[in-house]
Motif scaffolding. Structure first.
Motif, short mmCIF file in Angstrom:
data_model
loop_
_atom_site.label_atom_id
_atom_site.label_comp_id
_atom_site.label_asym_id
_atom_site.label_seq_id
_atom_site.Cartn_x
_atom_site.Cartn_y
_atom_site.Cartn_z
N ALA A 150 0.92 -1.31 -0.18
CA ALA A 150 -0.03 -0.14 0.03
C ALA A 150 0.83 1.21 0.05
CB ALA A 150 -0.85 -0.03 1.08
N VAL A 151 0.53 2.32 -0.54
CA VAL A 151 0.89 3.58 -0.38
C VAL A 151 0.75 4.20 0.91
CG1 VAL A 151 1.18 5.73 -1.41
CG2 VAL A 151 0.84 4.01 -3.15
N VAL A 152 2.04 4.52 1.47
CA VAL A 152 1.84 5.25 2.94
C VAL A 152 1.95 6.57 2.86
CG1 VAL A 152 2.81 4.94 5.29
CG2 VAL A 152 2.70 3.00 3.86
N GLY A 153 1.06 7.41 3.58
CA GLY A 153 1.23 8.64 4.07
C GLY A 153 1.60 8.98 5.53
N VAL A 154 2.54 9.84 5.87
CA VAL A 154 2.89 10.13 7.21
C VAL A 154 2.13 11.38 7.55
CG1 VAL A 154 4.59 10.56 9.23
CG2 VAL A 154 4.89 8.73 7.05
N GLU A 155 1.20 11.29 8.75
CA GLU A 155 0.63 12.65 9.15
C GLU A 155 1.53 13.17 10.15
OE1 GLU A 155 -3.61 12.30 10.55
OE2 GLU A 155 -3.19 9.94 10.59
N SER A 156 1.33 14.82 10.09
CA SER A 156 2.25 15.54 10.88
C SER A 156 2.35 15.34 12.35
CB SER A 156 1.69 17.11 10.56
OG SER A 156 2.42 18.19 11.38
N SER A 157 3.60 15.40 12.79
CA SER A 157 4.37 15.39 14.28
C SER A 157 5.66 15.67 14.26
CB SER A 157 3.91 14.07 14.50
OG SER A 157 4.99 13.07 14.01
N THR A 158 6.06 15.91 15.58
CA THR A 158 7.48 16.29 15.39
C THR A 158 8.47 15.13 15.11
OG1 THR A 158 7.25 15.12 17.90
CG2 THR A 158 6.97 17.49 17.83
N VAL A 159 8.23 14.00 14.73
CA VAL A 159 8.96 13.03 14.18
C VAL A 159 8.38 12.42 12.90
CG1 VAL A 159 9.59 12.20 16.38
CG2 VAL A 159 7.84 11.14 15.40
N ALA A 160 7.62 13.13 12.11
CA ALA A 160 7.15 12.71 11.10
C ALA A 160 8.13 12.72 9.89
CB ALA A 160 5.84 13.72 10.74
#
Length: 318
Positions: free
Chosen positions: A16-26
């Protein structure tokens, strides 16, 4: 041979294509996922099939993986006992495992074998079991937190401690909060400009806070706010030999801005101890003067800049 062929087909299905949501370690998490899955399998959120979120919590880091605009498929709590590097590696492997084959189109369900024949005498009717939540239920991104504690303000002309009861409540998130609060306090008699005054003060404020540092059980925040202050009480002139006539004064109103740093220590059970060090700044200067008939003086000046310290207990209700 048929079963072996099915396993080979599933293992060849695309990730699957993965996206990373905003955070301090994104940013660091996205780089590791590009190495693990390949650059073509990490994309902005609108183009991703799975959304991954890694955020600091008092116990360490919380990892949530969910389908785009859908329910979570994976929730894990990662400790930082070995450091951030190993925790990021574990998070990367968990997300990679969730993405393996998640991009394939759903196939038909496997055939259900018929139930075995049983004797009517031995057949036992089964009642459905009630649903029991597990520890992998979806995290609560927003909550309500209240806090209470004693506060100390320090007037500088002359130096005089102001003791206050400090209370606050608002919306809490892993990355910060928005809260409304109030303070009620008094202190020793204040003097200046030929006047002595005993004042009661109230402060109302709205605050925004952001998490800037996190470790297991500890969080550091930066805070900024705007508020309203009100001072009233009794005052007397100091030019008389006797104590002088006591005269009610106020209310004196003042807009103020606040800034502080805060450290929270998790106690368990949604409770925490906190300490904050900051300052309040009055937008305009205020003075206490006595009515006509008293000798004129410059009056008692309301301190515009005042250092503050608060220690207390917080509780996240939901």
């Amino acid at each position: 041979m048929g079963m072996i062929g099915l396993l080979l087909l599933l293992s060849a299905a695309p990730d699957a294509v993965v996206g990373v949501e905003s955070s301090t370690v994104a940013g660091r998490l996205a780089e590791l996922l590009r190495v693990e899955l390949g650059p073509g399998r990490v994309a902005p959120l609108p183009e991703a099939e799975l959304w991954a979120l890694l955020v600091p919590v008092p116990e360490g880091w919380r990892l949530t993986v969910r389908r785009a605009d859908g329910p979570p498929v994976l929730v894990r709590l990662l400790t930082l006992e070995e450091g951030e590097g190993p925790a990021l590696r574990i998070a990367t492997l968990l997300i990679t495992e969730a993405a393996r084959g998640a991009g394939r189109a759903p196939g038909p369900p496997p055939p259900v074998p018929p139930p075995p024949e049983t004797s009517p005498v031995l057949a036992v009717p089964l009642s459905p079991r009630p649903f029991t939540p597990t520890s992998t239920s979806a995290p609560r991104p927003l909550g309500l937190r209240v806090a209470l504690g004693p506060g100390l303000g320090l007037w500088r002309s002359p130096v005089s401690p102001r003791i206050r009861l400090w209370v606050q409540g608002g919306l809490e998130h892993e990355l910060g909060f928005f809260a409304l609060g109030a303070e009620l306090g008094t202190g020793p008699e204040l003097t200046g400009g030929g006047i002595a005054a005993q004042l009661v003060e109230t402060h109302w404020r709205a605050e925004l806070g952001a998490v800037v540092w996190a470790r297991p059980g500890l969080r550091g925040l930066l805070l900024a706010g705007i508020g309203y202050a009100r001072y009233e009480g009794d005052a007397r002139a100091l030019v008389f030999a006797d104590p002088g006539t006591v005269t009610p004064v106020g209310p004196i109103e003042q807009l103020e801005v606040t800034a502080a740093v805060e450290l929270r220590w998790a106690l368990g059970g949604n409770f925490d101890l906190f300490g904050r060090l900051g300052a309040r700044l009055g937008v305009a200067e205020g003075r206490i003067t006595l009515p006509a008939g008293f000798p004129e003086g410059e009056g008692l000046r309301i301190e515009r800049l005042e250092p503050t310290l608060v220690l207390g207990l917080g509780w996240r209700i939901i």
